[in-house]
Write an enzyme that holds these catalytic residues in place. Structure first.
Site, PDB file in Angstrom:
ATOM      1  N   SER A   1      36.206  42.759  29.896  1.00  0.00           N
ATOM      2  CA  SER A   1      36.967  44.009  29.935  1.00  0.00           C
ATOM      3  C   SER A   1      38.459  43.775  30.139  1.00  0.00           C
ATOM      4  O   SER A   1      39.260  44.685  29.904  1.00  0.00           O
ATOM      5  CB  SER A   1      36.437  44.918  31.050  1.00  0.00           C
ATOM      6  OG  SER A   1      36.469  44.253  32.301  1.00  0.00           O
TER       7      SER A   1
ATOM      8  N   GLY B   1      36.931  42.588  39.039  1.00  0.00           N
ATOM      9  CA  GLY B   1      38.336  42.260  39.216  1.00  0.00           C
ATOM     10  C   GLY B   1      39.090  41.798  37.988  1.00  0.00           C
ATOM     11  O   GLY B   1      40.204  41.294  38.115  1.00  0.00           O
ATOM     12  N   SER B   2      38.529  41.968  36.793  1.00  0.00           N
ATOM     13  CA  SER B   2      39.216  41.472  35.596  1.00  0.00           C
ATOM     14  C   SER B   2      40.505  42.240  35.330  1.00  0.00           C
ATOM     15  O   SER B   2      41.512  41.650  34.920  1.00  0.00           O
ATOM     16  CB  SER B   2      38.295  41.547  34.382  1.00  0.00           C
ATOM     17  OG  SER B   2      37.907  42.885  34.120  1.00  0.00           O
ATOM     18  N   TRP B   3      40.514  43.552  35.570  1.00  0.00           N
ATOM     19  CA  TRP B   3      41.740  44.320  35.369  1.00  0.00           C
ATOM     20  C   TRP B   3      42.783  43.935  36.417  1.00  0.00           C
ATOM     21  O   TRP B   3      43.972  43.858  36.123  1.00  0.00           O
ATOM     22  CB  TRP B   3      41.449  45.824  35.417  1.00  0.00           C
ATOM     23  CG  TRP B   3      40.964  46.353  34.097  1.00  0.00           C
ATOM     24  CD1 TRP B   3      40.261  45.663  33.152  1.00  0.00           C
ATOM     25  CD2 TRP B   3      41.153  47.668  33.568  1.00  0.00           C
ATOM     26  NE1 TRP B   3      39.999  46.468  32.064  1.00  0.00           N
ATOM     27  CE2 TRP B   3      40.527  47.702  32.288  1.00  0.00           C
ATOM     28  CE3 TRP B   3      41.776  48.813  34.035  1.00  0.00           C
ATOM     29  CZ2 TRP B   3      40.515  48.847  31.487  1.00  0.00           C
ATOM     30  CZ3 TRP B   3      41.760  49.962  33.239  1.00  0.00           C
ATOM     31  CH2 TRP B   3      41.148  49.971  31.991  1.00  0.00           C
TER      32      TRP B   3
ATOM     33  N   ASP C   1      35.644  53.805  49.792  1.00  0.00           N
ATOM     34  CA  ASP C   1      35.310  54.921  48.917  1.00  0.00           C
ATOM     35  C   ASP C   1      36.599  55.574  48.440  1.00  0.00           C
ATOM     36  O   ASP C   1      37.447  55.954  49.261  1.00  0.00           O
ATOM     37  CB  ASP C   1      34.453  55.918  49.699  1.00  0.00           C
ATOM     38  CG  ASP C   1      33.961  57.082  48.855  1.00  0.00           C
ATOM     39  OD1 ASP C   1      34.403  57.207  47.700  1.00  0.00           O
ATOM     40  OD2 ASP C   1      33.134  57.857  49.361  1.00  0.00           O
TER      41      ASP C   1
ATOM     42  N   LYS D   1      38.545  54.999  32.107  1.00  0.00           N
ATOM     43  CA  LYS D   1      37.472  54.919  31.103  1.00  0.00           C
ATOM     44  C   LYS D   1      36.798  56.281  30.994  1.00  0.00           C
ATOM     45  O   LYS D   1      36.549  56.947  32.007  1.00  0.00           O
ATOM     46  CB  LYS D   1      36.447  53.864  31.499  1.00  0.00           C
ATOM     47  CG  LYS D   1      35.267  53.774  30.543  1.00  0.00           C
ATOM     48  CD  LYS D   1      34.214  52.806  31.043  1.00  0.00           C
ATOM     49  CE  LYS D   1      34.692  51.373  30.958  1.00  0.00           C
ATOM     50  NZ  LYS D   1      33.631  50.407  31.319  1.00  0.00           N
TER      51      LYS D   1
END
Length: 317
Positions: free
Chosen positions: A25, A55-57, A97, A162
C-alpha cells in the site's frame, strides 16, 4: 507481507519488499503524491497518519519529510492505530482509539498545540464480500477519521482517506464538499482494478468560521456535526430490506448529491497491479525468496507459543 501470502506473485508486493516497505500500500500513497504533490510542499511540517498499522504509509511520510532533506526543524509525524506498531524512524506512534478525545489531546500535545498540515487514513474493515455492508462500515470509519481531522487539521490543510465506491458514494462526496474546497476521487495503478477501493483526496480544508469542532466520547458522529445545519444527519446510514445502502438524511434532497472528479494516478508507465509480469531469467534477485520486511507485532500464534514454552499446551488424546 509473509512468504505464504497469496499476493506473492504481485509485482508491487515484491517491490515493497525490495524497497523496505512493510506493505504494498506504500505505492498507493506514492502514486497519489505523484499526482497531487501534497508531500512535496516545503512548508509541510505536521502530519497525522490514522489507522496506520502496519506502517507503510508512515514509512513513506518519514522518507518524504526527513530523508535527504536539509531543513527538517519542526517536522513531526504522528501515527495512530489500535494495533501495536513496530518503531519507524522519525515517527511517533500512538496506540489508541481515533474517536477518543484523549487521542486528540495527545496529538496536539506532540504538535505543541499547533494544527496539522496533512491527515491521511488508509484504514479499512475486514471485508465480508457483501459490498453494501462493507461500504457502510467503511463510511462509518471515514466519518470517525473525519471527526478527528476536523479537530486537528489546520485551515487549507489536506485530508486523504480510503473509500469503497458504491451506490451512495456521491452522498459522501457532497458531505465532504461542505468542509473542503475540492474533492477528487483517485484510483492509483497499484490498487487492483478488481477492488472497489479508491481514495478521496480532500483539498483546502475550509470549515465554517463559527464552528468549533470538539470530540466527545459520549456523542455520536451525527451529534458531532449537528451544529453545521447543512451536515445535520451526516452519519445516518442504514441497510434497507433489499440489503442496499440507503441514506436517511431528512435535511438533504437527492439534488444535493454531487459527483467528484475521478482521476487515475500512477501513469501508464507504472506497473499494472492486475497484470502478471515474467521473471527475468538472468536476474537472480528476482528469483530470490525475500524475507518479510517486518515481523508481526502480535501474531495470532503468539499466545500458543508462550503456552507451549511453559508446558501448558498439550495435545488432546
Amino acid at each position: 507481507m509473509g512468504k505464504s501470502s497469496k499476493d506473492k506473485r504481485d509485482l508491487y508486493y515484491r517491490k515493497a519488499k525490495e524497497e523496505g516497505y512493510r506493505a504494498r500500500s506504500a505505492f498507493k500513497l506514492l502514486q497519489l503524491n505523484d499526482q497531487f504533490h501534497f508531500l512535496d510542499d516545503p512548508n509541510l511540517k505536521r502530519v497525522v497518519d490514522l489507522c496506520a498499522a502496519p506502517g507503510s504509509w508512515s514509512q513513506v511520510l518519514s522518507r518524504k519529510l526527513f530523508e535527504g532533506q536539509k531543513d527538517v526543524e519542526g517536522r513531526k509525524i504522528v501515527a495512530v492505530d489500535l494495533q501495536k506498531m513496530s518503531p519507524i524512524d522519525h515517527v511517533t506512534t500512538i496506540q489508541a482509539d481515533i474517536t477518543h478525545p484523549k487521542t486528540l489531546n495527545r496529538i496536539l500535545e506532540l504538535f505543541g498545540n499547533e494544527k496539522a498540515d496533512f491527515v491521511c487514513s488508509d484504514g479499512a474493515p475486514d471485508v465480508t464480500g457483501l459490498h453494501d455492508l462493507d461500504e457502510y462500515i467503511q463510511q462509518q470509519l471515514i466519518m470517525s477519521a473525519l471527526q478527528l481531522t476536523c479537530c486537528v487539521l489546520k485551515r487549507n490543510g489536506t485530508f486523504i482517506a480510503k473509500i469503497f465506491r458504491g451506490r451512495d458514494i456521491d452522498m459522501l462526496y457532497s458531505q465532504l464538499g461542505y468542509l473542503f474546497d475540492k474533492i477528487v476521487c483517485a484510483k492509483p495503478r497499484s490498487s487492483r482494478g478488481t477492488s472497489m477501493e479508491a481514495f478521496i483526496v480532500c483539498l483546502s480544508y475550509n470549515p465554517p468560521q463559527d464552528w468549533e469542532p470538539k470530540l466527545d466520547i459520549n456523542q455520536s458522529t451525527e451529534q458531532f456535526f449537528e451544529k453545521i445545519p447543512s451536515l445535520n444527519g451526516i452519519s445516518e446510514l442504514s441497510i434497507d430490506d433489499q440489503s442496499h445502502t440507503k441514506a436517511q438524511l431528512p435535511s438533504w434532497s437527492l439534488e444535493e448529491r454531487s459527483i467528484a472528479e475521478f482521476m487515475s494516478c500512477g501513469g501508464l508507465d507504472s506497473f499494472d497491479s492486475d497484470a502478471t509480469y515474467h521473471i527475468d531469467a538472468d536476474d537472480s534477485r528476482q528469483r530470490e525468496s525475500l524475507d518479510p520486511v517486518q515481523s508481526p507485532t502480535n501474531p495470532p500464534y503468539k499466545e500458543a507459543l508462550e503456552l507451549k514454552r511453559r508446558g501448558k499446551l498439550t495435545r488432546a488424546i
